[in-house]
Design a protein around this motif. Structure first.
Motif, PDB file in Angstrom:
ATOM      1  N   LEU A  84      -8.898   6.457  -7.143  1.00  0.00           N
ATOM      2  CA  LEU A  84      -9.488   7.799  -7.071  1.00  0.00           C
ATOM      3  C   LEU A  84      -9.598   8.258  -5.621  1.00  0.00           C
ATOM      4  CD1 LEU A  84     -11.039   9.959  -8.995  1.00  0.00           C
ATOM      5  CD2 LEU A  84     -13.063   9.013  -7.914  1.00  0.00           C
ATOM      6  N   ILE A  85     -10.071   7.335  -4.779  1.00  0.00           N
ATOM      7  CA  ILE A  85     -10.291   7.681  -3.370  1.00  0.00           C
ATOM      8  C   ILE A  85      -8.959   7.837  -2.624  1.00  0.00           C
ATOM      9  CG2 ILE A  85     -11.464   6.995  -1.224  1.00  0.00           C
ATOM     10  CD1 ILE A  85     -13.471   7.336  -3.503  1.00  0.00           C
ATOM     11  N   THR A  86      -8.107   6.805  -2.706  1.00  0.00           N
ATOM     12  CA  THR A  86      -6.831   6.859  -1.975  1.00  0.00           C
ATOM     13  C   THR A  86      -5.983   8.031  -2.456  1.00  0.00           C
ATOM     14  OG1 THR A  86      -6.904   4.467  -2.232  1.00  0.00           O
ATOM     15  CG2 THR A  86      -5.025   5.356  -1.072  1.00  0.00           C
ATOM     16  N   GLY A  87      -5.904   8.200  -3.765  1.00  0.00           N
ATOM     17  CA  GLY A  87      -5.115   9.290  -4.322  1.00  0.00           C
ATOM     18  C   GLY A  87      -5.613  10.640  -3.838  1.00  0.00           C
ATOM     19  N   SER A  88      -6.936  10.818  -3.848  1.00  0.00           N
ATOM     20  CA  SER A  88      -7.501  12.097  -3.420  1.00  0.00           C
ATOM     21  C   SER A  88      -7.259  12.357  -1.943  1.00  0.00           C
ATOM     22  CB  SER A  88      -9.005  12.143  -3.712  1.00  0.00           C
ATOM     23  OG  SER A  88      -9.223  12.076  -5.102  1.00  0.00           O
ATOM     24  N   VAL A  89      -7.308  11.275  -1.132  1.00  0.00           N
ATOM     25  CA  VAL A  89      -7.042  11.447   0.302  1.00  0.00           C
ATOM     26  C   VAL A  89      -5.581  11.866   0.520  1.00  0.00           C
ATOM     27  CG1 VAL A  89      -6.844  10.219   2.503  1.00  0.00           C
ATOM     28  CG2 VAL A  89      -8.911   9.951   1.107  1.00  0.00           C
TER      29      VAL A  89
ATOM     30  N   GLY B 100      -5.905  13.407 -11.020  1.00  0.00           N
ATOM     31  CA  GLY B 100      -6.423  14.773 -11.100  1.00  0.00           C
ATOM     32  C   GLY B 100      -6.314  15.522  -9.799  1.00  0.00           C
ATOM     33  N   CYS B 101      -6.372  16.841  -9.890  1.00  0.00           N
ATOM     34  CA  CYS B 101      -6.280  17.664  -8.685  1.00  0.00           C
ATOM     35  C   CYS B 101      -7.426  18.667  -8.661  1.00  0.00           C
ATOM     36  CB  CYS B 101      -4.914  18.352  -8.605  1.00  0.00           C
ATOM     37  SG  CYS B 101      -4.536  19.401 -10.031  1.00  0.00           S
ATOM     38  N   THR B 102      -7.155  19.839  -8.107  1.00  0.00           N
ATOM     39  CA  THR B 102      -8.198  20.850  -7.954  1.00  0.00           C
ATOM     40  C   THR B 102      -8.702  21.373  -9.304  1.00  0.00           C
ATOM     41  OG1 THR B 102      -6.487  21.581  -6.434  1.00  0.00           O
ATOM     42  CG2 THR B 102      -8.645  22.525  -6.129  1.00  0.00           C
ATOM     43  N   HIS B 105     -10.057  17.522 -11.566  1.00  0.00           N
ATOM     44  CA  HIS B 105     -11.248  16.947 -10.927  1.00  0.00           C
ATOM     45  C   HIS B 105     -12.204  18.047 -10.457  1.00  0.00           C
ATOM     46  CE1 HIS B 105     -10.488  12.773 -11.154  1.00  0.00           C
ATOM     47  NE2 HIS B 105      -9.451  12.739 -10.356  1.00  0.00           N
ATOM     48  N   GLY B 106     -11.628  19.091  -9.848  1.00  0.00           N
ATOM     49  CA  GLY B 106     -12.460  20.138  -9.285  1.00  0.00           C
ATOM     50  C   GLY B 106     -13.159  20.949 -10.358  1.00  0.00           C
ATOM     51  N   VAL B 107     -12.416  21.820 -11.025  1.00  0.00           N
ATOM     52  CA  VAL B 107     -13.027  22.754 -11.985  1.00  0.00           C
ATOM     53  C   VAL B 107     -13.609  22.033 -13.208  1.00  0.00           C
ATOM     54  CG1 VAL B 107     -12.569  24.709 -13.511  1.00  0.00           C
ATOM     55  CG2 VAL B 107     -11.530  24.639 -11.234  1.00  0.00           C
ATOM     56  N   CYS B 108     -12.782  21.217 -13.885  1.00  0.00           N
ATOM     57  CA  CYS B 108     -13.242  20.599 -15.139  1.00  0.00           C
ATOM     58  C   CYS B 108     -14.231  19.459 -14.893  1.00  0.00           C
ATOM     59  CB  CYS B 108     -12.050  20.091 -15.950  1.00  0.00           C
ATOM     60  SG  CYS B 108     -10.934  21.408 -16.446  1.00  0.00           S
ATOM     61  N   GLY B 109     -14.038  18.710 -13.800  1.00  0.00           N
ATOM     62  CA  GLY B 109     -14.918  17.578 -13.521  1.00  0.00           C
ATOM     63  C   GLY B 109     -16.297  18.001 -13.029  1.00  0.00           C
ATOM     64  N   ILE B 110     -16.301  18.858 -12.014  1.00  0.00           N
ATOM     65  CA  ILE B 110     -17.585  19.273 -11.433  1.00  0.00           C
ATOM     66  C   ILE B 110     -18.451  19.978 -12.477  1.00  0.00           C
ATOM     67  CG2 ILE B 110     -18.658  20.805  -9.707  1.00  0.00           C
ATOM     68  CD1 ILE B 110     -16.316  20.195  -7.854  1.00  0.00           C
ATOM     69  N   VAL B 119     -16.637  13.199  -6.429  1.00  0.00           N
ATOM     70  CA  VAL B 119     -16.180  12.348  -5.319  1.00  0.00           C
ATOM     71  C   VAL B 119     -14.737  12.690  -4.938  1.00  0.00           C
ATOM     72  CG1 VAL B 119     -15.595   9.963  -4.691  1.00  0.00           C
ATOM     73  CG2 VAL B 119     -17.808  10.478  -5.762  1.00  0.00           C
ATOM     74  N   ALA B 120     -13.872  12.857  -5.949  1.00  0.00           N
ATOM     75  CA  ALA B 120     -12.473  13.211  -5.668  1.00  0.00           C
ATOM     76  C   ALA B 120     -12.420  14.520  -4.882  1.00  0.00           C
ATOM     77  CB  ALA B 120     -11.683  13.346  -6.972  1.00  0.00           C
ATOM     78  N   THR B 121     -13.188  15.510  -5.314  1.00  0.00           N
ATOM     79  CA  THR B 121     -13.174  16.823  -4.653  1.00  0.00           C
ATOM     80  C   THR B 121     -13.645  16.717  -3.203  1.00  0.00           C
ATOM     81  OG1 THR B 121     -13.562  17.872  -6.795  1.00  0.00           O
ATOM     82  CG2 THR B 121     -13.970  19.223  -4.838  1.00  0.00           C
ATOM     83  N   VAL B 122     -14.708  15.946  -2.979  1.00  0.00           N
ATOM     84  CA  VAL B 122     -15.190  15.760  -1.609  1.00  0.00           C
ATOM     85  C   VAL B 122     -14.088  15.136  -0.745  1.00  0.00           C
ATOM     86  CG1 VAL B 122     -16.787  14.411  -0.178  1.00  0.00           C
ATOM     87  CG2 VAL B 122     -17.641  15.618  -2.204  1.00  0.00           C
ATOM     88  N   PHE B 123     -13.409  14.101  -1.290  1.00  0.00           N
ATOM     89  CA  PHE B 123     -12.384  13.415  -0.498  1.00  0.00           C
ATOM     90  C   PHE B 123     -11.157  14.278  -0.244  1.00  0.00           C
ATOM     91  CE2 PHE B 123     -14.902   9.622  -1.024  1.00  0.00           C
ATOM     92  CZ  PHE B 123     -14.623   8.918   0.143  1.00  0.00           C
ATOM     93  N   TYR B 124     -10.691  15.049  -1.251  1.00  0.00           N
ATOM     94  CA  TYR B 124      -9.487  15.828  -0.952  1.00  0.00           C
ATOM     95  C   TYR B 124      -9.792  17.022  -0.057  1.00  0.00           C
ATOM     96  CZ  TYR B 124     -10.166  18.655  -5.349  1.00  0.00           C
ATOM     97  OH  TYR B 124     -10.640  19.446  -6.357  1.00  0.00           O
ATOM     98  N   ILE B 125     -11.002  17.542  -0.116  1.00  0.00           N
ATOM     99  CA  ILE B 125     -11.341  18.644   0.803  1.00  0.00           C
ATOM    100  C   ILE B 125     -11.487  18.099   2.236  1.00  0.00           C
ATOM    101  CG2 ILE B 125     -13.155  20.283   1.475  1.00  0.00           C
ATOM    102  CD1 ILE B 125     -13.468  21.020  -1.449  1.00  0.00           C
ATOM    103  N   LEU B 126     -12.158  16.948   2.381  1.00  0.00           N
ATOM    104  CA  LEU B 126     -12.299  16.342   3.711  1.00  0.00           C
ATOM    105  C   LEU B 126     -10.936  15.970   4.294  1.00  0.00           C
ATOM    106  CD1 LEU B 126     -15.434  14.000   3.414  1.00  0.00           C
ATOM    107  CD2 LEU B 126     -15.238  16.163   4.667  1.00  0.00           C
ATOM    108  N   ALA B 127     -10.092  15.343   3.462  1.00  0.00           N
ATOM    109  CA  ALA B 127      -8.757  14.941   3.930  1.00  0.00           C
ATOM    110  C   ALA B 127      -7.935  16.171   4.305  1.00  0.00           C
ATOM    111  CB  ALA B 127      -8.039  14.124   2.856  1.00  0.00           C
ATOM    112  N   GLY B 128      -8.048  17.229   3.500  1.00  0.00           N
ATOM    113  CA  GLY B 128      -7.302  18.456   3.785  1.00  0.00           C
ATOM    114  C   GLY B 128      -7.783  19.116   5.066  1.00  0.00           C
ATOM    115  N   GLY B 129      -9.090  19.181   5.242  1.00  0.00           N
ATOM    116  CA  GLY B 129      -9.658  19.806   6.437  1.00  0.00           C
ATOM    117  C   GLY B 129      -9.296  19.043   7.698  1.00  0.00           C
TER     118      GLY B 129
END
Lengths: 144, 142
Positions: A84-89, B100-102, B105-110, B119-129
């Motif tokens: 979950l973490i690695t994939g999301s990163v 999952g993606c935005t 994980h984002g819309v349906c998960g949150i 957690v996924a949303t926090v990580f992909y937003i941080l990684a993207g930023g």
């Protein structure tokens, strides 16, 4: 048939929403991520606007069955894992670089030019490679 | 533009309604990467046409709405091929590994307070930023 029509309706709402919200414009997505630049809060409004109907929909699932039968998805698993973490990163890095995630990449495919097609091809390639990369990551995470 | 946030809210509402139809109608979570990815790795063979119909809706609806917009829609996608290819690969691999993606994980998960979705949303937003900050402001590559 009902299943397919409902999917078409859901997809149309999703695609229409991505279009009118401006989420197929990569500057709006990168604008949200770019806190050190010209920050654009639109994405937060899109997320908020989408979460409200979904929140109501989840409430509505309690004690009911889906229209076409079967069962609703199981409650979310509470466990966090390295995938979950690695994939999301990894996803976030790509999202930041191009400003496209899977939904908008599909929605904009007819008007995103050659670049949009190349992005789609690369993304599908990445999806095909994912099982292999995932297994490698599992081994790596077991080793550390 | 000043009205962007209103269109964001309206469009977001439509996205959420799409997710609600998919959930209450078909009993499924509307995640773009999952719907697409299942067609690529063969895991979605049992409900292939459901996936195809969903994606057809996603592609066609913007074209139907297009005439209502009297402004030129520009996606402003970078013209650097290496960036497009690397970004596409990362998005494809990452969303499938994270499952999952935005949208998923984002819309349906949150919206159901899923810890994994949050957690996924926090990580992909941080990684993207962070990626954007490094590549745009530190290295000036994008």
């Amino acid at each position: 048939m009902q299943r397919i029509l409902l999917s078409l309706l859901a997809g149309s709402l999703f695609g229409g929403g991505l279009f009118v919200s401006g989420m197929t414009d990569t500057t709006k997505v990168q604008g949200w991520l770019d806190v050190f630049g010209d920050w654009d809060p639109t994405l937060a409004f899109v997320m908020g606007g989408a979460i409200i109907p979904m929140f109501i929909a989840w409430r509505f699932t309690e004690g009911r069955k889906p229209l076409v039968g079967g069962d609703f998805p199981k409650p979310p698993a509470p466990e966090l894992d390295h995938r979950l973490i690695t994939g999301s990163v990894l996803f976030g890095m790509g999202w930041g670089l191009a400003g496209l995630c899977p939904g908008p990449a599909v929605a904009s495919i007819t008007y995103n030019g050659m670049g949009g097609l190349v992005f789609m091809a690369a993304m599908l390639g990445g999806m095909a490679l994912a099982p292999l990369v995932g297994t490698r990551l599992d081994r790596l995470s077991a080793a550390v | 533009m000043q009205t962007d946030w209103i269109w964001g809210l309206v469009g977001g509402g439509l996205i959420g309604m799409g997710g609600a139809v998919f959930l209450l109608g078909n009993g499924r979570i509307m995640g773009a990467s999952g719907i697409l990815g299942g067609l690529i790795d063969g895991t979605g063979r049992s409900n292939l046409w459901e996936r195809v119909a969903f994606l057809a809706g996603v592609v066609v609806m913007p074209l139907l709405l297009w005439p209502l917009y009297n402004v030129k829609i520009d996606t402003h996608l970078t013209d650097k091929w290496e960036v497009i290819v690397v970004a596409g690969l990362l998005v494809g691999v990452g969303t499938r590994i994270a499952n999952g993606c935005t949208s998923g994980h984002g819309v349906c998960g949150i919206s159901r307070f899923s810890l994994r979705g949050i957690v996924a949303t926090v990580f992909y937003i941080l990684a993207g930023g962070l990626t954007l900050a490094l590549f745009r402001h530190v290295w000036g590559l994008i």
